[in-house]
Design a protein around this motif. Structure first.
Motif, PDB file in Angstrom:
ATOM      1  N   MET A   1       0.832  -1.209   0.000  1.00 43.34           N
ATOM      2  CA  MET A   1       0.000   0.000   0.000  1.00 43.34           C
ATOM      3  C   MET A   1       0.862   1.252   0.000  1.00 43.34           C
ATOM      4  N   ASP A   2       0.984   1.856  -1.152  1.00 45.57           N
ATOM      5  CA  ASP A   2       1.700   3.132  -1.203  1.00 45.57           C
ATOM      6  C   ASP A   2       0.668   4.256  -1.204  1.00 45.57           C
ATOM      7  N   ILE A   3       0.853   5.160  -0.282  1.00 45.62           N
ATOM      8  CA  ILE A   3      -0.152   6.208  -0.080  1.00 45.62           C
ATOM      9  C   ILE A   3       0.490   7.583  -0.221  1.00 45.62           C
ATOM     10  N   VAL A   4      -0.170   8.444  -0.962  1.00 40.34           N
ATOM     11  CA  VAL A   4       0.273   9.835  -1.072  1.00 40.34           C
ATOM     12  C   VAL A   4      -0.754  10.698  -0.336  1.00 40.34           C
ATOM     13  N   VAL A   5      -0.274  11.610   0.482  1.00 41.14           N
ATOM     14  CA  VAL A   5      -1.190  12.510   1.192  1.00 41.14           C
ATOM     15  C   VAL A   5      -0.853  13.961   0.822  1.00 41.14           C
ATOM     16  N   LEU A  50      -2.996   3.147   8.007  1.00 39.72           N
ATOM     17  CA  LEU A  50      -3.110   2.154   6.926  1.00 39.72           C
ATOM     18  C   LEU A  50      -1.753   1.501   6.662  1.00 39.72           C
ATOM     19  N   LYS A  51      -0.700   2.316   6.715  1.00 40.06           N
ATOM     20  CA  LYS A  51       0.645   1.761   6.513  1.00 40.06           C
ATOM     21  C   LYS A  51       0.970   0.753   7.621  1.00 40.06           C
ATOM     22  N   GLU A  52       0.595   1.107   8.853  1.00 44.00           N
ATOM     23  CA  GLU A  52       0.863   0.201   9.968  1.00 44.00           C
ATOM     24  C   GLU A  52       0.111  -1.131   9.802  1.00 44.00           C
ATOM     25  N   LYS A  53      -1.052  -1.045   9.161  1.00 47.49           N
ATOM     26  CA  LYS A  53      -1.888  -2.235   9.007  1.00 47.49           C
ATOM     27  C   LYS A  53      -1.497  -3.061   7.782  1.00 47.49           C
ATOM     28  N   TYR A  54      -1.240  -2.358   6.671  1.00 54.62           N
ATOM     29  CA  TYR A  54      -1.047  -3.077   5.405  1.00 54.62           C
ATOM     30  C   TYR A  54       0.387  -2.999   4.871  1.00 54.62           C
ATOM     31  N   GLY A  55       1.261  -2.262   5.535  1.00 54.91           N
ATOM     32  CA  GLY A  55       2.620  -2.074   5.025  1.00 54.91           C
ATOM     33  C   GLY A  55       2.647  -1.028   3.935  1.00 54.91           C
ATOM     34  N   GLY A  56       3.821  -0.823   3.331  1.00 55.61           N
ATOM     35  CA  GLY A  56       3.921   0.152   2.248  1.00 55.61           C
ATOM     36  C   GLY A  56       4.556   1.443   2.703  1.00 55.61           C
ATOM     37  N   SER A  57       4.244   2.517   1.995  1.00 54.54           N
ATOM     38  CA  SER A  57       4.912   3.780   2.291  1.00 54.54           C
ATOM     39  C   SER A  57       3.920   4.940   2.256  1.00 54.54           C
ATOM     40  N   VAL A  58       4.293   6.009   2.929  1.00 61.18           N
ATOM     41  CA  VAL A  58       3.471   7.229   2.910  1.00 61.18           C
ATOM     42  C   VAL A  58       4.346   8.392   2.438  1.00 61.18           C
ATOM     43  N   THR A  59       3.883   9.052   1.395  1.00 59.33           N
ATOM     44  CA  THR A  59       4.574  10.246   0.894  1.00 59.33           C
ATOM     45  C   THR A  59       3.657  11.450   1.074  1.00 59.33           C
ATOM     46  N   VAL A  60       4.179  12.497   1.682  1.00 59.83           N
ATOM     47  CA  VAL A  60       3.368  13.705   1.833  1.00 59.83           C
ATOM     48  C   VAL A  60       3.820  14.752   0.824  1.00 59.83           C
ATOM     49  N   VAL A  61       2.842  15.448   0.239  1.00 60.82           N
ATOM     50  CA  VAL A  61       3.116  16.459  -0.778  1.00 60.82           C
ATOM     51  C   VAL A  61       2.428  17.747  -0.372  1.00 60.82           C
ATOM     52  N   SER A  62       3.154  18.844  -0.471  1.00 57.86           N
ATOM     53  CA  SER A  62       2.536  20.126  -0.160  1.00 57.86           C
ATOM     54  C   SER A  62       2.976  21.165  -1.174  1.00 57.86           C
ATOM     55  N   MET A  63       2.040  22.030  -1.556  1.00 56.34           N
ATOM     56  CA  MET A  63       2.404  23.145  -2.405  1.00 56.34           C
ATOM     57  C   MET A  63       2.503  24.375  -1.519  1.00 56.34           C
ATOM     58  N   GLY A  64       3.629  25.068  -1.572  1.00 49.28           N
ATOM     59  CA  GLY A  64       3.736  26.243  -0.732  1.00 49.28           C
ATOM     60  C   GLY A  64       5.164  26.713  -0.574  1.00 49.28           C
ATOM     61  N   LEU A 114      -3.301   4.700  -3.165  1.00 47.02           N
ATOM     62  CA  LEU A 114      -4.302   5.557  -2.545  1.00 47.02           C
ATOM     63  C   LEU A 114      -3.728   6.965  -2.431  1.00 47.02           C
ATOM     64  N   ILE A 115      -4.571   7.948  -2.708  1.00 43.70           N
ATOM     65  CA  ILE A 115      -4.184   9.344  -2.482  1.00 43.70           C
ATOM     66  C   ILE A 115      -5.209   9.919  -1.511  1.00 43.70           C
TER      67      ILE A 115
END
Lengths: 264, 324
Positions: A1-5, A50-64, A114-115
């Motif tokens: 599960m790779d997730i972008v926030v 979700l990462k803790e449950k399913y594994g994978g990575s979390v990437t955070v993106v911000s414009m500013g 997932l985003i």
């Protein structure tokens, strides 16, 4: 599960005095305290859970601007793995549509199942970026999500919050964009120590040239709407304001309660 | 054709209030611009609703399809994209509700037209669509102009317009659904009702309602004591429920309960529109907030600008003294 926030740094204005700036198109943010947009905080927490449950990575993106690094570091301290900041003079004046396009071009080359975004931002309140982003990336979406029940077989079972205490349960193909409603979880506390621990983590900074976007596709030129002016809302009928000492205020309220039938 | 279109919102067999609010506004706009008003109704077995809409618009455009029985953004987008291309309305109004927030932005992107969301007013002036939105939690209004385009989408905040009685001689025009295949990427599963709690705040005569200004869960008992002294029920705004300081059944607002007590005392509540929508029908509204510009003061009958941590205990003592 790779997730972008997608996260945004916003000024806290709930209890602050708001002053319109010299352009007449926004507020003067000098002296205001900034923090992560409240809805985005829940989105980051949900991604980390979700990462803790399913594994994978979390990437955070911000414009500013550079100060947005604070928000990204906060998310890293919560458990995100990577951070990307999008910045370019050409981005200023972007509406919800142009913001979604900039975020979309940054996210497109990443791996994601997932985003997540917040339902809306506390400042401009568009509530638009998530579903717009999904359409631009050609993937599905669900707005106002207040529960991610489970993820399996490339699909997610989620709940959307409707009005009047009603929820809608959906089964959705991934990848997808979910806009996260406040209250979906309890965001973890972020300590100063926690932020210090991630102080050296790299934040990738990307601009217009890195995003395969033309200048006229961002900022005011790339927007579908233009802010003409901001103004104070016309005062409604307005409340009759009660004044005086705490004691006399209490007395006034009691007499209102007697008069208005709240109490005998 | 330069029509104003209103997308009818309905759920579980009922048209929602926002539909009639938008139609009232749409009728005024159609009159101003010398055009006509159409209600667009998507669903399955919704003939009764089409009849209900008949005299509220010049046309009711009805698309029936079993795949439209419950809302699905994929299905709605496909049907609307096709319909809007064929009909070419000047403006499409959609409610800024859980329905519209999910549908409108991606629809506008799909059909490549400008959109402004969560608007409290909209006009067409010199051929341009302009809208008023609220920002910074309702503390400031913004006038936005949409870039020139043949069509535009505006989402309308609920309760921005008062429903008026009028009668148009509408006709129901049935349009065949353009959908061919099943939607597999997104499937509706079921509706879930919130569990009923031990307290029904909709039945209370007096509500003492607490918001974000209470700062900490440990301060809730202070407000509860005031409520008890008044024989009132304790309710709250969304942030208090989000932080799990009080259960969902106590929440006043669009996603919580709509209440109409004789007296509503709002303590430390700023007055986000979602909250106001749930309590503005109260008989007498008394607001206590330290920010004199809090939007709650424009809906309250009586306002106190001050420190709730001083006022609430003093009020509790006074109430005990007078009503004990």
């Amino acid at each position: 599960m790779d997730i972008v926030v997608c996260v945004k740094r916003v000024p806290e204005t709930a209890e602050a005095d708001i002053v319109i700036d010299e352009t007449g198109k926004d507020i003067d943010t000098r002296g205001l305290v900034f923090d992560i947009n409240e809805w985005d905080n829940y989105a980051v927490e949900e991604a980390v859970l979700l990462k803790e449950k399913y594994g994978g990575s979390v990437t955070v993106v911000s414009m500013g601007p550079q100060e947005s690094n604070e928000t990204l570091r906060r998310a890293l301290a919560m458990g995100a793995d990577e951070a990307i900041r999008l910045t370019d003079p050409a981005f200023s004046g972007s509406d919800g549509y142009a913001i979604a396009r900039i975020l979309g071009e940054a996210i497109r080359p990443l791996a994601y199942d997932l985003i997540l975004t917040g339902v809306q931002a506390e400042d401009d309140g568009y509530g638009q970026v998530g579903p717009t982003l999904a359409e631009m990336l050609g993937i599905g979406h669900a707005a106002v999500v207040n529960m991610i029940e489970r993820i399996d077989g490339g699909r997610a079972r989620i709940h959307r919050e409707l009005e009047g205490g009603l929820e809608e349960v959906l089964d959705l193909e991934l990848p997808a964009v979910l806009t996260i409603q406040s209250g979906i979880n309890e965001p973890r506390y972020v300590s100063i120590m926690g932020i210090r621990r991630v102080a050296k983590k790299e934040i990738r900074v990307l601009g217009l040239a890195d995003l395969a976007l033309k200048e006229d596709e961002t900022g005011e030129q790339g927007s579908k709407s233009v802010v003409e002016r901001v103004f104070l809302p016309p005062a409604g009928e307005g409340a009759q304001m009660l004044e005086g000492s705490v004691e006399s205020l209490a007395e006034s309220v009691v007499s209102i309660l007697k008069e208005k039938g709240g109490l005998a | 054709m330069e029509d104003i279109f209103v997308l009818a919102e309905h759920r579980q067999g009922e048209l929602r209030d926002i539909t009639f609010e938008m139609l009232t506004k749409g009728k005024a706009m159609a009159e101003e611009t010398g055009t006509s008003l159409a209600a667009v109704l998507l669903g399955h077995g919704v003939g009764k609703m089409a009849e209900q809409l008949k005299d509220k618009a010049n046309r009711v455009i009805l698309v029936e399809d079993p795949r439209l029985e419950t809302y699905n953004s994929e299905a709605y987008e496909r049907v609307l994209a096709e319909l809007l291309e064929g009909e070419n309305p000047r403006l499409l109004l959609i409610g800024h509700t859980a329905f519209g927030m999910d549908l409108a932005p991606s629809l506008a992107t799909r059909i490549r037209v400008p959109i402004a969301t969560d608007c409290i007013d909209v006009t067409i002036r010199d051929g341009e669509v302009r809208a008023t939105r609220q920002v910074y939690g309702g503390k400031l209004n913004v006038e936005v102009r949409l870039k020139p385009a043949p069509q535009s989408v505006i989402t309308i905040r609920p309760a921005s317009f008062t429903v008026e009685e009028y009668s148009l001689t509408g006709e129901i025009v049935t349009v065949a659904s353009p959908m061919e295949e099943e939607i597999v990427s997104k499937r509706f599963v079921e509706y879930v009702e919130a569990a009923a709690g031990e307290v029904d705040i909709t039945q209370a005569n007096i509500l003492v309602s607490v918001g974000r200004g209470i700062k900490d869960q440990d301060n809730i008992p202070m407000v509860k004591e005031l409520a008890d002294a008044l024989g009132a029920a304790l309710s709250c705004s969304r942030p208090v429920v989000d932080k799990k300081w009080l259960p969902k059944e106590r929440q006043v607002g669009t996603s919580g309960k709509t209440v109409k007590p004789k007296v509503y005392i709002a303590i430390g509540i700023s007055g986000a529109f979602q909250h106001v929508a749930g309590m503005k029908g109260s008989g007498t509204i008394i607001a206590i907030n330290k920010d004199p510009k809090a939007p709650i003061f424009s809906v309250a009958h009586y306002g106190i600008v001050g420190d709730l941590f001083k006022i609430v205990p003093a009020l509790k003592e006074k109430v005990k003294e007078v009503f004990a």
